[in-house]
Design an enzyme around this catalytic site. Structure first.
Site, mmCIF file in Angstrom:
data_model
loop_
_atom_site.group_PDB
_atom_site.id
_atom_site.type_symbol
_atom_site.label_atom_id
_atom_site.label_comp_id
_atom_site.label_asym_id
_atom_site.label_seq_id
_atom_site.Cartn_x
_atom_site.Cartn_y
_atom_site.Cartn_z
ATOM 1 C CE LYS A 239 -2.084 3.524 2.270
ATOM 2 N NZ LYS A 239 -2.145 4.323 1.038
ATOM 3 C CD GLU B 188 12.749 5.081 8.440
ATOM 4 O OE1 GLU B 188 12.628 6.055 9.214
ATOM 5 O OE2 GLU B 188 12.845 5.178 7.220
ATOM 6 C CB CYS C 259 13.019 9.692 8.034
ATOM 7 S SG CYS C 259 13.754 8.495 6.948
#
Ligand code: NDP
Length: 456
Positions: free
Chosen positions: A156, A230, A264
């Site tokens: 997804k 994560e 990130c």
């Protein structure tokens, strides 16, 4: 009802293409197909799995330009960064194809009597929920190791990169992957969490925000399934007095501005010791103020749009709220006056606890600058964060750098380089940045059954 799954070009904010959410029947067929594929795939040889990954990698490289343009169209990163992402993704596929068998070899134990081995067995269908910031790389680092293990994949992807999502599935089809080995799901985030209870799905992996991670992990916990998360980060970029300043400033720009700041592991908090703070700040500001703004498809552009209008509105709001509670703007601070999701390269100073920028993640071209007395103060400030993903230290004394690295409470610390990623280096965090590791040998061990086989 307005489509939620769609391509909106962030350089213009125009809707390019919309997609329909899958119906319950189509989703059921996808899960059924993934489970059926698993029953055969788990019996295949490592050679067969490796051949498939090599094929997908070589198709990726062949179509690099088209795929890179798709990334830039959907989420706005600079075209050359998109090309780099395709190369890195193909490298990840090849890496696991080349090393997977070795990483997963039986481990022979030395018990008190008899024989014992640990065999790495696959566990079944996995659900991956992936973000838009690296639409190919994020998928590659989850799918490649697990396909090598013998697991099968339901993916997804983020709702704003549907064409990238479909293109990845197509690469597997073109490489003649067995039906059901890799299936793209056009569904919403909430729907993804709801799927976790399906007994055919054996594990879940998510890269994205804390909210999405908590939602998926909650479903995984309730259903007693393994998860890997994560999530966000707020990496410190520590500059000590003995750093090579020109190189450090160059890395500071790359660390903050790569992917328009939407990594990130972007360098988000620049923590500089007093002795060199003014010099760093002056040079950093100079470099950030000359970045050429433009269309991300244009190779001369150095600062493109954020991934979406919402992302630009959000980061501008974070800046405004920070200023309202005492932070100062040294550079930028506003939206750029042109069509699209653009935000100025920005430096915030005078950030103290209570200012939103102190604890919130700034996912865009906004750098937080902190002046500290010395190394000890730098370490203390670096660790005062809800996140624990990466971080970096700039010093000419490598041994000193390693000692500081030891005291930083994150999953990754880089010396004289911003936090970075490569197929052979483990990636992941602690604290609210999530748990588990991706890439390298560690990344292939997350969704395996470490089965003991014992001969008495
Ligand atoms: P999200 O976390 O919302 O999106 C990441 C993925 O999670 C998407 O596929 C999304 O689907 C899905 N998702 C959303 N809600 C749920 C849910 N309840 N259950 C399961 N899956 C869900 O990130 P955003 O795009 O909203 O970005 C917001 C912030 O997240 C950023 O500003 C940044 O701080 C962080 N982020 C971190 C990333 C990283 O690399 N660690 C990457 C992207 C974001 P859908 O798109 O359909 O909502």
């Amino acid at each position: 009802k307005e489509a939620t799954i769609k391509t909106v070009n962030p350089a213009t904010n125009e809707v390019v293409k919309s997609f329909k959410e899958m119906t319950e029947q189509v989703i059921e067929a996808a899960i059924f197909g993934a489970d059926k594929a698993y029953q055969n795939w788990k019996k295949t040889s490592f050679d067969e799995r490796a051949n498939l990954l090599h094929k997908v990698a070589s198709l990726m490289r062949k179509k690099k330009d088209t795929l890179a343009k798709l990334i830039t169209l959907e989420m706005g990163k600079l075209l050359k960064e998109s090309q780099g992402e395709i190369d890195l993704s193909a490298d990840i596929l090849d890496y696991y194809a080349d090393h997977g068998e070795t990483f997963l070899a039986d481990k022979v134990l030395d018990p008190e009597y008899g024989e014992a081995i640990i065999r790495n067995s696959p566990i079944g269908v996995l659900l991956g929920v992936m973000p838009w910031n690296f639409p190919f790389y994020q998928v590659a680092r989850f799918a490649a190791p697990n396909i090598m293990v013998g697991n099968t994949i339901l993916l997804k992807h983020a709702s704003n990169v549907p064409q990238c999502a479909a293109a990845i599935e197509k690469l597997f089809k073109e490489a003649e992957a067995p039906e059901g080995l890799y299936t793209n799901l056009f569904i919403t985030g909430k729907h993804a969490s709801a799927l976790v209870s399906d007994k055919r799905i054996k594990g879940v992996s998510l890269t994205g925000s804390e909210e999405a991670g908590a939602s998926l992990a909650e479903a995984a916990g309730k259903n007693l399934k393994k998860s890997v998360l994560e999530l966000g980060g707020s990496d410190a970029f520590i500059v000590l007095e003995d750093a090579d300043m020109d190189k450090t400033v160059e890395w500071a720009v790359v660390g903050r501005m790569n992917n328009t700041g939407q990594c990130c592991v972007a360098s988000k908090r620049f923590i500089v010791v007093e002795a060199v703070a003014d010099e760093f700040l002056k040079k950093f500001k100079e470099k950030l103020s000359t970045l050429k703004v433009g269309d991300p498809m244009d190779e001369n552009t150095q600062l493109g749009p954020l991934s979406s209008e919402e992302a630009a509105v959000h980061i501008e709001d974070q800046v405004k709220r920070s200023v309202a509670s005492g932070a100062k703007i040294l550079l930028g601070g506003k939206r750029i006056d042109r069509k699209g999701a653009y935000m100025e390269a920005t430096i915030l100073t005078d950030i103290i606890p209570g200012v939103p920028a102190y604890y919130e993640e700034l996912f865009g071209p906004v750098a937080s600058f902190y002046r500290v007395k010395d190394e000890a103060a730098a370490i203390e400030l670096a660790n005062d964060s809800p996140f624990g993903l990466g971080g970096s230290i700039f010093t000419n004394d490598i041994e000193r750098g390693k000692k500081v690295a030891d005291q930083i409470d994150t999953g990754m610390v880089f010396i004289n380089h911003p936090t970075w990623t490569k197929e052979d280096l483990p990636f992941g965090g602690t604290k609210r940045s999530g748990y588990g590791r991706e890439l390298s040998e560690l990344g292939i061990q997350e969704f395996v059954n470490k089965k003991l086989i014992r001969v008495s």
